[in-house]
Design a protein around this motif. Structure first.
Motif, PDB file in Angstrom:
ATOM      1  N   ARG A 542      -8.107  58.608 -14.199  1.00  0.00           N
ATOM      2  CA  ARG A 542      -7.228  57.638 -14.839  1.00  0.00           C
ATOM      3  C   ARG A 542      -5.798  57.780 -14.355  1.00  0.00           C
ATOM      4  NH1 ARG A 542      -4.999  59.576 -20.181  1.00  0.00           N
ATOM      5  NH2 ARG A 542      -5.455  61.795 -20.222  1.00  0.00           N
ATOM      6  N   GLU A 543      -5.481  58.930 -13.755  1.00  0.00           N
ATOM      7  CA  GLU A 543      -4.126  59.091 -13.214  1.00  0.00           C
ATOM      8  C   GLU A 543      -3.949  58.304 -11.920  1.00  0.00           C
ATOM      9  OE1 GLU A 543      -6.576  61.146 -12.988  1.00  0.00           O
ATOM     10  OE2 GLU A 543      -6.448  62.560 -11.332  1.00  0.00           O
ATOM     11  N   GLY A 544      -5.041  57.830 -11.343  1.00  0.00           N
ATOM     12  CA  GLY A 544      -4.936  57.052 -10.102  1.00  0.00           C
ATOM     13  C   GLY A 544      -4.205  57.832  -9.027  1.00  0.00           C
ATOM     14  N   ALA A 545      -3.129  57.247  -8.515  1.00  0.00           N
ATOM     15  CA  ALA A 545      -2.358  57.906  -7.456  1.00  0.00           C
ATOM     16  C   ALA A 545      -1.288  58.830  -8.034  1.00  0.00           C
ATOM     17  CB  ALA A 545      -1.706  56.862  -6.553  1.00  0.00           C
ATOM     18  N   GLN A 546      -1.174  58.843  -9.357  1.00  0.00           N
ATOM     19  CA  GLN A 546      -0.116  59.674  -9.955  1.00  0.00           C
ATOM     20  C   GLN A 546      -0.632  61.089 -10.153  1.00  0.00           C
ATOM     21  OE1 GLN A 546       1.608  57.477 -13.252  1.00  0.00           O
ATOM     22  NE2 GLN A 546       2.961  56.509 -11.768  1.00  0.00           N
ATOM     23  N   VAL A 547      -0.738  61.788  -9.048  1.00  0.00           N
ATOM     24  CA  VAL A 547      -1.296  63.132  -9.050  1.00  0.00           C
ATOM     25  C   VAL A 547      -0.160  64.139  -9.240  1.00  0.00           C
ATOM     26  CG1 VAL A 547      -2.652  64.790  -7.695  1.00  0.00           C
ATOM     27  CG2 VAL A 547      -3.076  62.334  -7.457  1.00  0.00           C
ATOM     28  N   GLY A 548      -0.427  65.185 -10.013  1.00  0.00           N
ATOM     29  CA  GLY A 548       0.513  66.303 -10.109  1.00  0.00           C
ATOM     30  C   GLY A 548       1.863  65.878 -10.662  1.00  0.00           C
ATOM     31  N   TYR A 549       2.904  66.155  -9.895  1.00  0.00           N
ATOM     32  CA  TYR A 549       4.265  65.916 -10.409  1.00  0.00           C
ATOM     33  C   TYR A 549       4.506  64.451 -10.740  1.00  0.00           C
ATOM     34  CZ  TYR A 549       5.545  64.337  -5.666  1.00  0.00           C
ATOM     35  OH  TYR A 549       5.613  63.655  -4.482  1.00  0.00           O
ATOM     36  N   LYS A 550       3.781  63.557 -10.086  1.00  0.00           N
ATOM     37  CA  LYS A 550       3.976  62.125 -10.364  1.00  0.00           C
ATOM     38  C   LYS A 550       3.483  61.794 -11.777  1.00  0.00           C
ATOM     39  CE  LYS A 550       3.586  61.159  -5.506  1.00  0.00           C
ATOM     40  NZ  LYS A 550       2.627  61.127  -4.422  1.00  0.00           N
ATOM     41  N   TRP A 551       2.384  62.400 -12.133  1.00  0.00           N
ATOM     42  CA  TRP A 551       1.845  62.244 -13.485  1.00  0.00           C
ATOM     43  C   TRP A 551       2.837  62.800 -14.517  1.00  0.00           C
ATOM     44  CZ3 TRP A 551      -2.061  60.043 -16.147  1.00  0.00           C
ATOM     45  CH2 TRP A 551      -2.417  60.576 -17.387  1.00  0.00           C
ATOM     46  N   PHE A 552       3.345  63.984 -14.241  1.00  0.00           N
ATOM     47  CA  PHE A 552       4.305  64.602 -15.164  1.00  0.00           C
ATOM     48  C   PHE A 552       5.546  63.724 -15.313  1.00  0.00           C
ATOM     49  CE2 PHE A 552       3.077  68.926 -16.546  1.00  0.00           C
ATOM     50  CZ  PHE A 552       1.823  68.973 -15.949  1.00  0.00           C
ATOM     51  N   ALA A 553       6.041  63.191 -14.189  1.00  0.00           N
ATOM     52  CA  ALA A 553       7.257  62.372 -14.237  1.00  0.00           C
ATOM     53  C   ALA A 553       6.992  61.072 -14.988  1.00  0.00           C
ATOM     54  CB  ALA A 553       7.747  62.078 -12.820  1.00  0.00           C
ATOM     55  N   ALA A 554       5.862  60.434 -14.688  1.00  0.00           N
ATOM     56  CA  ALA A 554       5.572  59.145 -15.326  1.00  0.00           C
ATOM     57  C   ALA A 554       5.399  59.310 -16.834  1.00  0.00           C
ATOM     58  CB  ALA A 554       4.325  58.519 -14.707  1.00  0.00           C
ATOM     59  N   ARG A 555       4.897  60.471 -17.261  1.00  0.00           N
ATOM     60  CA  ARG A 555       4.654  60.688 -18.695  1.00  0.00           C
ATOM     61  C   ARG A 555       5.801  61.409 -19.382  1.00  0.00           C
ATOM     62  NH1 ARG A 555      -0.808  59.225 -20.284  1.00  0.00           N
ATOM     63  NH2 ARG A 555      -0.863  61.131 -21.524  1.00  0.00           N
ATOM     64  N   GLY A 556       6.818  61.763 -18.612  1.00  0.00           N
ATOM     65  CA  GLY A 556       7.936  62.495 -19.208  1.00  0.00           C
ATOM     66  C   GLY A 556       7.558  63.895 -19.670  1.00  0.00           C
ATOM     67  N   GLU A 557       6.542  64.492 -19.044  1.00  0.00           N
ATOM     68  CA  GLU A 557       6.119  65.854 -19.422  1.00  0.00           C
ATOM     69  C   GLU A 557       6.920  66.889 -18.631  1.00  0.00           C
ATOM     70  OE1 GLU A 557       3.990  66.893 -21.595  1.00  0.00           O
ATOM     71  OE2 GLU A 557       2.668  65.189 -22.031  1.00  0.00           O
ATOM     72  N   ARG A 558       7.249  68.007 -19.263  1.00  0.00           N
ATOM     73  CA  ARG A 558       7.935  69.092 -18.549  1.00  0.00           C
ATOM     74  C   ARG A 558       6.933  70.190 -18.218  1.00  0.00           C
ATOM     75  NH1 ARG A 558      13.683  70.654 -19.002  1.00  0.00           N
ATOM     76  NH2 ARG A 558      12.941  71.172 -16.935  1.00  0.00           N
ATOM     77  N   PRO A 559       6.809  70.508 -16.943  1.00  0.00           N
ATOM     78  CA  PRO A 559       5.860  71.564 -16.573  1.00  0.00           C
ATOM     79  C   PRO A 559       6.455  72.949 -16.818  1.00  0.00           C
ATOM     80  CG  PRO A 559       6.972  70.758 -14.623  1.00  0.00           C
ATOM     81  CD  PRO A 559       7.524  69.964 -15.779  1.00  0.00           C
ATOM     82  N   LEU A 560       5.639  73.960 -16.618  1.00  0.00           N
ATOM     83  CA  LEU A 560       6.156  75.335 -16.664  1.00  0.00           C
ATOM     84  C   LEU A 560       7.043  75.565 -15.442  1.00  0.00           C
ATOM     85  CD1 LEU A 560       5.937  78.043 -18.176  1.00  0.00           C
ATOM     86  CD2 LEU A 560       3.970  78.591 -16.737  1.00  0.00           C
ATOM     87  N   PHE A 561       6.528  75.202 -14.257  1.00  0.00           N
ATOM     88  CA  PHE A 561       7.321  75.233 -13.021  1.00  0.00           C
ATOM     89  C   PHE A 561       7.025  73.955 -12.239  1.00  0.00           C
ATOM     90  CE2 PHE A 561       6.721  79.785 -13.913  1.00  0.00           C
ATOM     91  CZ  PHE A 561       8.051  80.176 -13.971  1.00  0.00           C
ATOM     92  N   PRO A 562       8.074  73.277 -11.806  1.00  0.00           N
ATOM     93  CA  PRO A 562       7.837  71.995 -11.135  1.00  0.00           C
ATOM     94  C   PRO A 562       7.451  72.130  -9.667  1.00  0.00           C
ATOM     95  CG  PRO A 562      10.193  72.398 -11.332  1.00  0.00           C
ATOM     96  CD  PRO A 562       9.503  73.557 -12.018  1.00  0.00           C
TER      97      PRO A 562
END
Ligand code: BGC
Length: 688
Positions: A542-562
């Motif tokens: 369902r993330e389509g092309a929004q893999v990894g950091y793109k998914w985090f950015a699109a959802r406004g999620e903060r990772p442990l380490f970017p």
């Protein structure tokens, strides 16, 4: 070429004994063998796994060892194309010296998910970084006149049920993500073969998927080489042949030797056109000649082990990522008492399991049995010994970490505690979660409570959780460090080498941030299928092309380490971003300066966000790794691949760039992009 000679080329066998039969005549002993056409001077194909060094499965070539390279994740973390090229050259040299002319390397699947058992064999979550680094390794290998593969085409991002899994993805999203990584790797590396994957893609097995093999690879990308199946991934004769499969590999593993007599019969009966068989043979021959296998066959002889090992050492030096450092590292030269704990650091560095595993020079350091069929294998490079060499005046104490309370007691009496933690990953199985296995989290926690100067070295197949992070003062992601890894880690701890690795994957803070908090199906080490009744597990991307950091950015999620993150013992500043647009060509430049006291390498990264408001996720469009003396500044520039400005239009089979203003940005990781500049362009499209 006779019909029999053509048919002999399109089917390969295991290069090893199987089912009570000896290995094929003429096979050196390895994953695969194709007899060739001796009458015409077409050489046999001697195929070896070669992503992380020349493999020797089941010790089929008694006692033959090779350089065990760090994982591809470590290589990608260097962001150093020249080093990737060297890796390819070194592995190819070692392969040729043994008589191999076909290298089963180039595993360029995107890391979509931290559970993925083969993430350590893959490069990154980003199509550009993966494509460029894999492409450089492939170009290096092919420069040595071997034929290489790029694999596993495509979307083989999880291991659970890999032989039946159905990956569902919007085709345009696939073109902008995993397929783009393959496309870039192929353009740069010119591999002679593409290995199709085990899984299904949108309902159809990858090795009989006309969209993947014919439409995308051969028509749109004009790929001139051949498609070979993964071992046991062919499922039909006519359907596969008509969809674009050119070669069945490891045919004994298939339910039926599909490209043997069945193919001959299908051609005779006109169910598969003669022209298709001719095309298969022509493609295989094209790659054999293009890779110079005929003009410059391998010369068997001794390979210089030192050359490979130097490359392995450099990859780990540049690829280990310093994730946290509260002033502890580099360790003071006059440190008097260090305790090294856990992770079999007394013996060596952990390696990943499966077909990429290499029998290292000097022999395996130690193994730890997991069950009757699986064992953790450690390459012979003991961090403990290397630390002793780096700090000859210090007392270095070893504790195996099996008893956490005991380890804490030893740690309390030392100036510094260094805990090694391992996560073994393997082909054929996914991780059940992102926690470190066993009691390692508790071990780190109690040691860090006992000694506030605790550093952690992680040897993992990818991102892991760090519940103890705030209690520790330093963390290094060492990935799988290969057979000189221990030495590299000791040099990083002492400051003999300044850390310069940058994360090629996002480390999530929690699994709930991910598009798939768990792998689809139930990951099992025994590889047993989840649905014994023949049903297929579906992985909905369902993330389509929004893999990894793109998914985090699109959802406004903060990772442990970017993505892109990594510390150094010096500091860098990035300034003066400027952008130049000339028709379809966008160039960006910025000046990076070492504003600290030590020499070090910076990796300024450039990203672009498509017009489309707040939700538009950034895309990596370029980077430069530069070594700088204290006070030294360098202007770096990148030219943006126009496909990275585009969306793919699947109906029209074109890349389309929309008119508008794009935000170009630069920084030291995807979250720290302080500089930005608008880029305005008119609409244009590009061929696929
Ligand atoms: C793997 C391939 C490998 C092949 C031959 C398969 O199981 O998926 O990556 O090249 O085996 O060993």
């Amino acid at each position: 070429m006779s019909q029999a000679e053509k048919l002999a080329l399109v089917r390969g066998h295991l290069g090893a004994p199987w089912g009570g039969r000896p290995k094929p005549d003429g096979a050196i002993g390895s994953a695969g063998f194709v007899a060739g056409a001796p009458r015409l001077g077409v050489p046999a194909l001697q195929e070896t796994d070669a992503e992380l060094g020349v493999a020797n499965p089941g010790d089929i070539r008694r006692g033959d060892s090779a350089t065990a390279m760090p994982s591809n994740l470590a290589l990608a973390a260097t962001w150093d194309e020249a080093l990737a090229r060297r890796q390819g050259e070194a592995v190819a040299d070692e392969a040729r010296a043994r008589g191999f002319n076909l290298l089963l390397g180039g595993a360029v699947n995107l890391i979509r998910d931290p559970h993925g058992g083969r993430n350590f064999e893959y490069f990154s979550e980003d199509p550009l970084l993966s494509g460029v680094m894999a492409g450089a390794a492939l170009a290096g290998a092919q420069s040595r006149h071997v034929l290489t593969t790029v694999k596993h085409f495509a979307l083989n991002d999880q291991e659970t049920d890999r032989s039946s899994l159905d990956v569902r993805i919007d085709p345009a999203a696939a073109r902008e993500s995993d397929l783009l990584a393959f496309e870039i790797a192929i353009e740069r590396g010119h591999p002679g073969a593409v290995m199709c994957a085990y899984n299904r893609v949108n309902g159809v097995y990858a090795c009989e998927n006309r969209w993947l093999l014919d439409a995308v690879l051969k028509e749109d990308w004009r790929y001139p080489g051949f498609v070979m199946s993964d071992w046991g991934a062919t499922h039909s004769t006519v359907a596969a042949a008509l969809a674009g499969l050119d070669h069945e590999s490891g045919a004994q593993l298939d339910a039926h030797e599909f490209f043997g007599p069945s193919l001959a019969q299908a051609v005779a009966e006109g169910r598969a056109p003669q022209a298709r068989l001719d095309d298969m043979a022509r493609r295989i021959l094209t790659s054999i000649y293009a890779a110079s296998l005929v003009d410059d066959p391998p010369r068997v002889g001794p390979a210089d082990p030192a050359a490979g090992e130097r490359t392995a050492l450099d990859i780990e030096r540049e690829g280990a990522v310093l994730l946290r450092n509260q002033g502890l590292l580099p360790l003071a030269v006059d440190v008097r008492r260090i305790v090294v704990i856990g992770g079999r650091a007394d013996a060596g560095m952990l390696a990943g399991g499966g077909s990429s595993q290499v029998a290292p020079h000097g022999g395996v350091a130690t193994t730890v049995q997991i069950d009757k069929d699986h064992a953790e294998v450690f390459d012979p490079s003991s961090p403990l010994m290397a630390i002793r060499r780096q700090f000859p005046r210090a007392q270095i104490v070893w504790d195996d970490g099996r008893n956490a309370n005991q380890a804490a007691k030893v740690a309390a009496a030392a100036e510094v505690a260094i805990v090694f933690a391992v996560q073994w990953m393997t082909e054929g199985a996914d991780a059940v979660g992102i926690a470190l296995p066993g009691d390692q989290d508790r071990l780190i926690d109690v040691v860090a409570r006992a000694n506030p100067r605790t550093a952690v070295v992680l040897e993992t197949g990818g991102p892991v959780a760090m519940p103890w992070l705030e209690r520790t003062v330093a963390v290094i992601a060492a990935w799988y460090g290969g057979q000189r890894g221990g030495e590299a880690i000791a040099e990083l701890l002492s400051g003999a080498v300044n850390p310069s690795g940058r994360l090629p994957v996002t480390f999530p803070a929690s699994l709930v941030q991910l598009p798939r908090p768990a792998p689809m199906g139930d990951p099992r080490l025994d590889g047993a299928p989840n649905a014994a009744d023949g049903r297929t597990i579906v992985a909905e991307y369902r993330e389509g092309a929004q893999v990894g950091y793109k998914w985090f950015a699109a959802r406004g999620e903060r990772p442990l380490f970017p993505f892109g993150f990594g510390l150094s013992y010096t500091r860098f500043a990035l300034d003066d971003l400027s952008v130049n647009v000339d028709g379809q060509r966008v160039r960006a430049q910025a000046t990076v300066k070492n504003v600290g006291e030590r020499a070090g390498a910076a990796t300024p990264q450039f990203y672009i966000a498509l017009p489309g408001g707040a939700g538009a996720a950034p895309r990596l469009v370029g980077w430069r790794r530069v070594e700088l003396q204290p006070g030294e500044a360098r202007t770096v520039s990148v030219t943006v691949d126009p496909r990275l400005l585009a969306s793919f239009d699947e109906a029209a089979r074109r890349w389309r760039v929309a008119a508008g203003t794009y935000a170009l940005s630069a920084g030291f990781d995807v979250e720290r992009r302080r500089l930005s500049a608008p880029v305005t362009t008119g609409a244009f499209d590009l061929p696929p």
